[in-house]
Design a protein around this motif. Structure first.
Motif, PDB file in Angstrom:
ATOM      1  N   ASP A  57       0.925  -1.256   0.003  1.00  0.00           N
ATOM      2  CA  ASP A  57       0.076   0.009  -0.123  1.00  0.00           C
ATOM      3  C   ASP A  57       0.799   1.332  -0.121  1.00  0.00           C
ATOM      4  OD1 ASP A  57      -2.196  -1.723  -0.025  1.00  0.00           O
ATOM      5  OD2 ASP A  57      -2.573  -1.336   2.282  1.00  0.00           O
ATOM      6  N   PHE A  60       1.820   3.406  -2.952  1.00  0.00           N
ATOM      7  CA  PHE A  60       0.750   4.243  -3.699  1.00  0.00           C
ATOM      8  C   PHE A  60       0.306   5.365  -3.068  1.00  0.00           C
ATOM      9  CE2 PHE A  60       0.283  -0.002  -5.440  1.00  0.00           C
ATOM     10  CZ  PHE A  60       0.427   0.145  -6.534  1.00  0.00           C
ATOM     11  N   GLU A  62      -2.380   7.282  -2.745  1.00  0.00           N
ATOM     12  CA  GLU A  62      -3.698   6.948  -2.044  1.00  0.00           C
ATOM     13  C   GLU A  62      -3.833   6.168  -1.030  1.00  0.00           C
ATOM     14  OE1 GLU A  62      -2.791   6.196  -5.203  1.00  0.00           O
ATOM     15  OE2 GLU A  62      -3.793   7.664  -6.724  1.00  0.00           O
ATOM     16  N   THR A  63      -3.041   5.067  -0.708  1.00  0.00           N
ATOM     17  CA  THR A  63      -3.115   4.201   0.411  1.00  0.00           C
ATOM     18  C   THR A  63      -2.153   4.237   1.119  1.00  0.00           C
ATOM     19  OG1 THR A  63      -2.194   2.276  -0.966  1.00  0.00           O
ATOM     20  CG2 THR A  63      -4.785   2.657  -0.970  1.00  0.00           C
ATOM     21  N   CYS A  64      -1.111   5.090   1.077  1.00  0.00           N
ATOM     22  CA  CYS A  64       0.311   4.917   1.930  1.00  0.00           C
ATOM     23  C   CYS A  64      -0.037   5.450   3.282  1.00  0.00           C
ATOM     24  CB  CYS A  64       1.451   5.769   1.340  1.00  0.00           C
ATOM     25  SG  CYS A  64       1.138   7.414   1.266  1.00  0.00           S
ATOM     26  N   ALA A  96      -0.599  13.789  -4.597  1.00  0.00           N
ATOM     27  CA  ALA A  96      -1.281  13.182  -5.819  1.00  0.00           C
ATOM     28  C   ALA A  96      -1.545  14.088  -6.794  1.00  0.00           C
ATOM     29  CB  ALA A  96      -2.484  12.710  -5.219  1.00  0.00           C
TER      30      ALA A  96
END
Length: 732
Positions: A57, A60, A62-64, A96
């Protein structure tokens, strides 16, 4: 796939499981030692499995995990900013979006979007080489760029030298980075509109103030509830999440010009600025006027007198002046006085002083939370009041107070932008509010509303032990006494009665405007009272020696730096002062002299305090200093602008007024104007960036405008095309 301890235990041969069960039974255990070992192994396997999943995760954005965000940003060369504006408050979203922005790097539209998102203000980017006047090459013609502007077009004159200037200019070789030069080949200008538009919906217009030159009764009206002149603002049309087309005048919160509104209403149903839900709408006797029934004209002369009133034979039902907020109707003989209301936007630098902005949920950027908030499911419920309610506002307040005999909380909430007069039930009974012991009462405006509260007399506030009263979201003013009657002692009066044990008096998001020179705005004589004023505009404060005052993000305006802003009391001429109680000033702008028993803390503030001619003539002097704290061994004054002569506790990183010291420059010192005590961008950085966090000193410190500007500079350095320079220009 993850395994539980029971799953691992079931994989063992049955012989070992049976032995483990026998041991557990013999020793009266919940499980045997082998099963317990499998449980421990399963926990560690689950931890390793979770770490492996998180490692994936963390690849990325978005999910880190939050701690990974700076590392991913560093990999792509992201530079962190303060993140003041909501659009850039999330580092995850900022990193992002960096990839998407870089795909558009070097274009003027990405510069414009960065300026809008990073500052949270209206923005428009201009390539100045497009406005240069030169002899054009035949293979590269610019038909829209005329060397001489069309002077018959009002748009050229209205927008010249601004963000939407369309006239050609000769080359300017001065540097744009220091905002001196503009029109040159390598220059890009970023224009910013830092004032915010705050809409008021269906707010009553008031008759022109008595004595106004040229005003006619039942014909001349002012949109401001106190009869002041002020400019209307455009409510900007959104450009969407991504800027795909350059901003137009309708997309930025600018002053609404007469020419612009006049051109707009001629479009009728296609109007951009006029109509419900737009920048301005006019109602007469409850009916919305169509654009074809309105004439835009100049209703104010240079001296402020009323001019160009529509005649009785006018084909229009109303005339409007958006640059002064005035409305004029044709004369109607014998008809009752018309009810005029308007929906419009006024401009201001921040959420301060009462306004049509959310107040309940403002942790951080938009402001503090309410002093207290009664939840919808509490008993007794909040009493909602508006112009259609039966009875008077005083009746609603008394009904709410009657439910607090045993303590608890109650509130009266006004959910429109009406004008309400609060007066006593009879001439022999004072206008008073008494909160029962242990109870909390709040008179507040609903979110998005700014009602006006007119007091026929001073409002005396008292209560029992442990009681509290809060006023939230109002514009409060005194009704001018009729027939030469003496002025009341104050707007709000915490009485010194022995039976008065009110513990807390809170003023939040309010403007308390006193029309009587020399009269205090708040007179706090209650011993042991905690006076808390937050995000408000107030006048002179008279505070008892046993009262503690705490002011946060406020403007205290006595009318003049030589006036009196904070004391316990003075004589009629402002002399013979007595020191007020302990005071804390955090992010405040104070206009007038201050005399306090103890300056507990003064931080991030601007104090404009000066001697008057009477002070200098007095012998011996009554005022030892314009800023005077008696207990110099206690308290602290830090990161603030102070008068040249001050008696204060120890200071730290302060700017002291003097011949060689820069002074604060304000957009306006007149209440009602958009730039009211807003520091100008040209103010020296020792003041404009002199607060403890690098923000500006004074009441608008919470806006953190210099930090927004710094964030934008950091961002633009990456996205501006190579070998081009940029400059920031404030339009408001």
């Amino acid at each position: 796939m993850s395994y539980t301890g029971q799953d691992l235990f079931n994989l063992l041969p049955g012989y070992y499981r049976q032995k483990d069960y026998q041991i557990a039974t013999a020793q009266n255990l919940a499980m045997g030692p082998l099963q317990s070992l499998m449980m421990l192994l399963a926990e560690q396997i689950a931890a390793v499995d979770q770490d492996l999943g998180q490692l994936y995760d963390d690849a990325f954005i978005e999910t880190c995990a939050p701690w990974v965000i700076p590392y991913i940003g560093d990999l792509i060369g992201y530079k962190s900013v303060h993140g003041v504006a909501p659009a850039v408050a999330s580092p995850r979203a900022e990193v992002a979006n960096t990839i998407g922005f870089r795909r558009r790097k070097g274009t003027i539209l990405v510069v414009e979007q960065l300026a809008r998102d990073v500052t949270g203000w209206g923005a428009h980017a201009v390539e100045f080489f497009q406005l240069l006047s030169w002899t054009q090459y035949m293979n590269h013609l610019r038909p829209s760029c005329w060397y001489a502007p069309d002077l018959r077009s009002w748009k050229i004159r209205a927008y010249v030298d601004g963000g939407f200037d369309g006239a050609a200019h000769t080359v300017d070789v001065r540097r744009i980075a220091i905002e001196r030069g503009r029109y040159n080949l390598p220059n890009i200008g970023v224009f910013l509109w830092s004032l915010n538009p705050y809409p008021l919906v269906n707010a009553p217009c008031v008759s022109a103030p008595a004595g106004s030159t040229g005003a006619v009764a039942n014909q001349c009206f002012c949109m401001h509830p106190l009869g002041l002149d002020f400019p209307l603002f455009n409510y900007p049309v959104s450009q969407g999440a991504n800027v795909t087309a350059a901003a137009a005048p309708a997309n930025v919160p600018d002053r609404l010009l007469r020419r612009v509104l006049c051109q707009d209403i001629q479009d009728g149903t296609g109007a951009v600025y006029y109509g419900e839900g737009k920048s301005v709408a006019l109602f007469v006797n409850g009916s919305l006027l169509s654009p074809f029934q309105i004439q835009v004209c100049v209703l104010a002369d240079a001296d402020g007198s009323w001019i160009n009133l529509p005649p009785s034979e006018s084909p229009y039902l109303a005339a409007i002046d958006p640059e002064t907020g005035r409305v004029a109707l044709p004369p109607t003989s014998g008809a009752p006085a018309p009810m005029v209301a308007a929906s419009y936007c006024y401009g201001f630098f921040g959420a301060l002083g009462g306004g049509s902005y959310p107040r309940n949920d403002q942790p951080g950027q938009d402001g503090p939370a309410d002093s207290f908030a009664v939840q919808p499911d509490t008993s007794p419920p909040v009493i909602t009041f508006n112009r259609s309610s039966s009875g008077t506002l005083l009746d609603a307040m008394n009904a709410a107070l009657a439910t607090l005999a045993g303590g608890g909380q109650a509130a009266v909430e006004i959910n429109d932008n009406g004008i309400y007069t609060l007066q006593a039930e009879s001439t022999t009974v004072p206008l008073a509010l008494n909160v029962p012991p242990g109870a909390t009462f709040e008179l507040r405006a609903a979110d998005g509303c700014r009602p006006t509260l007119l007091l026929a007399d001073e409002l005396k506030v008292g209560g029992g032990a442990g009681s509290s009263f809060y006023l939230n979201g109002f514009l409060v003013a005194l009704v001018t006494p009729a027939g030469g009657a003496p002025a009341p002692a104050a707007l709000l009066h915490g009485t010194a009665d022995q039976a008065n044990a009110l513990e807390n008096l809170g003023i939040t998001h309010c403007t308390l405007e006193s029309a009587f020179t020399g009269s205090p705005c708040i007179l706090a004589e209650t011993s042991g009272l905690n006076l808390e004023i937050t995000r408000s505009i107030v006048g002179t404060l008279w505070v008892d020696l046993e009262t503690t005052a705490t002011l946060t993000d406020c403007i205290v305006d006595s009318g003049d730096p030589t006036g009196v802003a904070f004391v316990q009391s003075t004589d009629a001429s402002g002399q013979k002062p007595l020191p007020g109680g302990p005071v804390t000033l955090t992010g405040c702008t104070v206009i007038g002299k201050v005399y306090s028993n103890r300056l507990s803390l003064v931080t991030d503030s601007v104090l404009l305090c000066r001697y008057s001619a009477a002070d200098l003539a007095a012998s011996p002097p009554d005022w030892r200093a314009p800023l005077w704290g008696c207990q110099q061994q206690d308290g602290c004054v830090r990161f603030s602008y102070l008068p040249e002569i001050s008696i204060v506790p120890r200071t730290y990183e302060c700017v002291v007024e003097g011949p060689s010291t820069p002074e604060p420059m304000f957009g306006s010192v007149q209440y009602g104007q958009p730039g009211y005590y807003q520091l100008e961008p040209g103010t020296d950085d020792v003041i404009r960036r002199g607060a403890d966090d690098g923000g500006e000193m004074g009441a608008f410190h919470f806006v953190l405008a210099p930090l927004r500007e710094t964030d934008l500079t950091v961002r633009l350095q990456e996205y501006v095309p190579v070998n081009l320079s940029f400059g920031l220009f404030y339009q408001t």
